[in-house]
Design a protein around this motif. Sequence first.
Motif, PDB file in Angstrom:
ATOM      1  N   LEU A 129       0.823  -1.212   0.000  1.00  0.00           N
ATOM      2  CA  LEU A 129       0.000   0.000   0.000  1.00  0.00           C
ATOM      3  C   LEU A 129       0.857   1.262   0.000  1.00  0.00           C
ATOM      4  CD1 LEU A 129      -2.741   1.403   0.229  1.00  0.00           C
ATOM      5  CD2 LEU A 129      -2.625   1.074   2.704  1.00  0.00           C
ATOM      6  N   SER A 167      -7.766  -3.923  -4.291  1.00  0.00           N
ATOM      7  CA  SER A 167      -8.908  -3.031  -4.087  1.00  0.00           C
ATOM      8  C   SER A 167      -8.673  -2.050  -2.959  1.00  0.00           C
ATOM      9  CB  SER A 167     -10.168  -3.864  -3.804  1.00  0.00           C
ATOM     10  OG  SER A 167     -10.517  -4.647  -4.923  1.00  0.00           O
ATOM     11  N   THR A 168      -8.083  -2.505  -1.855  1.00  0.00           N
ATOM     12  CA  THR A 168      -7.820  -1.607  -0.734  1.00  0.00           C
ATOM     13  C   THR A 168      -6.920  -0.463  -1.165  1.00  0.00           C
ATOM     14  OG1 THR A 168      -8.050  -3.442   0.805  1.00  0.00           O
ATOM     15  CG2 THR A 168      -6.916  -1.478   1.606  1.00  0.00           C
ATOM     16  N   HIS A 169      -5.905  -0.778  -1.969  1.00  0.00           N
ATOM     17  CA  HIS A 169      -4.999   0.258  -2.463  1.00  0.00           C
ATOM     18  C   HIS A 169      -5.740   1.210  -3.400  1.00  0.00           C
ATOM     19  CE1 HIS A 169      -1.381  -2.644  -1.723  1.00  0.00           C
ATOM     20  NE2 HIS A 169      -2.241  -2.626  -0.730  1.00  0.00           N
ATOM     21  N   SER A 189      -8.790  -4.299  -9.610  1.00  0.00           N
ATOM     22  CA  SER A 189      -9.508  -4.042  -8.356  1.00  0.00           C
ATOM     23  C   SER A 189     -10.987  -4.312  -8.563  1.00  0.00           C
ATOM     24  CB  SER A 189      -9.296  -2.585  -7.918  1.00  0.00           C
ATOM     25  OG  SER A 189      -7.933  -2.352  -7.641  1.00  0.00           O
ATOM     26  N   SER A 191     -13.402  -4.760  -5.802  1.00  0.00           N
ATOM     27  CA  SER A 191     -14.270  -4.545  -4.641  1.00  0.00           C
ATOM     28  C   SER A 191     -15.528  -3.776  -5.029  1.00  0.00           C
ATOM     29  CB  SER A 191     -13.524  -3.772  -3.555  1.00  0.00           C
ATOM     30  OG  SER A 191     -14.414  -3.404  -2.518  1.00  0.00           O
ATOM     31  N   ASN A 236      -8.579  -7.898   3.663  1.00  0.00           N
ATOM     32  CA  ASN A 236      -8.622  -6.532   3.126  1.00  0.00           C
ATOM     33  C   ASN A 236      -9.977  -6.319   2.473  1.00  0.00           C
ATOM     34  OD1 ASN A 236      -8.468  -7.844   0.636  1.00  0.00           O
ATOM     35  ND2 ASN A 236      -6.273  -7.463   0.406  1.00  0.00           N
ATOM     36  N   ASP A 237     -10.151  -5.144   1.868  1.00  0.00           N
ATOM     37  CA  ASP A 237     -11.464  -4.821   1.300  1.00  0.00           C
ATOM     38  C   ASP A 237     -11.867  -5.803   0.216  1.00  0.00           C
ATOM     39  OD1 ASP A 237     -12.123  -2.323   2.718  1.00  0.00           O
ATOM     40  OD2 ASP A 237     -10.290  -1.602   1.773  1.00  0.00           O
ATOM     41  N   TYR A 238     -10.908  -6.211  -0.596  1.00  0.00           N
ATOM     42  CA  TYR A 238     -11.211  -7.152  -1.675  1.00  0.00           C
ATOM     43  C   TYR A 238     -11.768  -8.451  -1.093  1.00  0.00           C
ATOM     44  CZ  TYR A 238     -10.302 -10.911  -5.000  1.00  0.00           C
ATOM     45  OH  TYR A 238     -10.420 -12.019  -5.790  1.00  0.00           O
TER      46      TYR A 238
END
Length: 881
Positions: A129, A167-169, A189, A191, A236-238
């Motif tokens: 990140l 996705s978080t990035h 990504s 998400s 993580n978000d993904y």
Amino acid sequence: MYSVLAGGILAVNIIMDITYTVIWHLLLSSLILAFYNDQSCRLQVSEMESIFQPGDILLGVVLPLHLDKEYHRVSFNERPPGINCTTFHFENFQQLQAMIFAVDEINRNPNILPNITLGFQAYDSCDVLQKDLEGTLQVLSGLNGAIPNYRCMGNIPLSGVIGASISTHSILLAHILGLYRYPQVSHYSTSPLLSNQKMFPSFFRTVPSDAYQSQGLAKLVLHFGWTWVGLLAVDNDYGQQGIQLVKQEIIKAGACVAFTESILTIRPDRNAPHIVDVIKESTAAAIIVFSPAIDLVPVLAEMLSQNVTEKILVASEAWSTSTLFSDGKFSNILSGTIGLALHSGNIPGFREFLNKVHPSTSLGKYWVKLLWEESFQCKFPSEKNHTTLTEDSIKECTGEEVLDKIENNYNDVSSLRATYNVYTAVQIVAKALEDLKNCNKEGSILSDQKCPDILHFKPWQLLHYVKKVRVMLSSGRELFFDRNGDPPAVYDIVNWKVTPDGTIKQINVGSYDTAASFGQVFTVNKSAISWPTGKQQVPLSVCSQSCPPGFRKASERGKPTCCFQCIPCPQGEISNVTDSIDCFKCLWDEWPNVQKTRCMQKNIEFLSYEDPLGAGLAATGITSSLVPVVILKLFMKYRTTPIVKANNYSLSCLLLLCLPLCFLCSLAFIGYPQKEKCLLRQAAFGLVFSLCVSCILAKTMMVVFAFMATKPGSKLRKWTRPVVSYMIISICFVLQFILCISWLLKAPPFPQYDIQTKPGLIIVQCNNGSATAFWCMLGYLGFLAAISFIVAFLARRLPDTFNETKFITFSMLAFLSVWISFIPASLSAQGKYTEAMEIFAILSSSWALVVCMFFPKCFIILFRPNMNSKKQLMKKAGGQI
């Protein structure tokens, strides 16, 4: 007035807030510029590996060429060490080359941005990140240093940023890029959070949202009947967003989740020991994994060490086509893996471009040397080793090696997925720039604005065209963005097979296309799928075995709905599908088969002529009815003989005429119970038998009257006349007739279907209408028979040889015994045996009358004619008939 004042105050507050924001913005910008040359005031940004190609318009690129980093313990007592990237990934380097190839293709195409060159600034984020953020900030600043709110290359516009992969990035970058309205196009990504255009107004992607992938994965596991599945996701978000959507879809479809575990990226072992223990103990055979390939490696290694096999991994697109496992190290675990993959595409001329890459001539020499050393297992001399190879026996790289002569994940273009998405992302930015450039030809479509200059446009102006861009892909599909910035969702369904040389290969076995026509959205070729350990049939992943037809599911207390017991359907009910929740009753005229899987027509039961019992009783009744007729003919032939005259010839003939009717009335109880038959059979039986018993009662009374009339001066002689006997018969018969007529008028018998007495059978029988009337009719017969019996019994010792009362006594005794026995027998009998019992009683009582009343006389007439004389009959004292 109050509302106007409140509105004015609110407006003033808003203006003041905006004024303060602008002042602080200008003040901070001035301070940053003033202290830019002062090293103590500069933001400390680490050096990042990057490549730069100049152009009239620049494109920012942030790609993870490495997939992992070295982990260092942070003590918080000193500045953390720099990030050291590890695991150089060929496939991701191929994605970088796809970007370079796309830019080169656009610059050489006279139809796209003529006289304008597209340049780029690309960074390796290592899937970290911090590095994704550093690279993006440096792209915005335009130098190898991040200066917030300032662009050093003010005369060269930035068209947008391609990335990030995770996705978080991308969420973090989208927050930053969205402030300036710089278009951001991610190739990987997925998400669903990124579909919120209010939060991320400048984010787009060339991959579908996980909202579609989650539906596809749920459809996939349910397609194979896996109702008991485990869920594993990266933290993580993904991973978390994707796995929650899958969980919702699975539960919505009626399946259950056995466990949900997270891969912890903050730990070097990714929490693998705990995860594998949970997988090992769970009965779920199918496990959906939402994770990048690099984070899954520790889990697979732990599964290998604990020998956890025969689990089916269902892959998300992040690792379903990863080449990280192609060496076959985890083939025992990954064989049979099935999952969704990004739709593949073809880039003409791309393989030739890849094979022309060389350490001395290509951009990004550092990365090219890494490619070279790992591809040819060599090391460049007089330079720091770029790989993890440390053996002294490794040969030196000469630069004369030829990439075209080897086959690896770098130059394999047979199934381009993420690489094709990077190529498409560049095409999208170029097409949007072309549309912006052509604004002068069409007239401005921006509200109250002139067409922007292609070399001096603002980010928000290009963003307007990115939203409306449409690009035709090589597959013939058109890519465009919906209002959420998402493209149409198309996935391939891939299956992992072990090749003869021990490596793993992904094979397309179906597709999931949300834009396809009805019936073609989800297609799977089951015959092309290879399952773990060579199984031909689809493996099971259920908490409880399916309940076969004939059973229903009953949930177990404290367990999910997919864990249940199989309970047989109750009597009279069926279930004709697997895993039925309820059993269903058959129609009134149907009954379940033995397996309770379907309803069958109930057998109809009644005493029929085809039935052996019915046929036997019918034959007996018909044959028996001939006996009284024969006796009648015998009596008529010998009517002048003393024995016939002495026993009241006329009443005997009347009785013999009624007896055949008694035998034949039994036939009314055989055959299908029709309405007319039910209406008449009991009445006919009652009237015929009352006539017979009345005749016997009249004969008995005549014997008594005749004996009493022989006394001198008796006044009973007038009662010995034949008319008296006929009066007795008429009165007794009329009473029974009135009773039967009243019965038929008020509560007549009728046909009835009995489905309660014998389950599985329909008993067709005659309902007597009124049980009271029936028993009154039968009781009246018993009453007549009882009177005859009593009178005959009292007169049994009369001295005359012509006395018939003994035979009447026996006949009535037998008659009463039969019908008294009939009462409990009829009450205990069921179905056709009820009619059979009554027929048996009719025949037995009729035979009792025939045998006891007429057989002795017939014996004398036929075999003892010497006794059939007047002299013999007039003997006193001991003469017996």
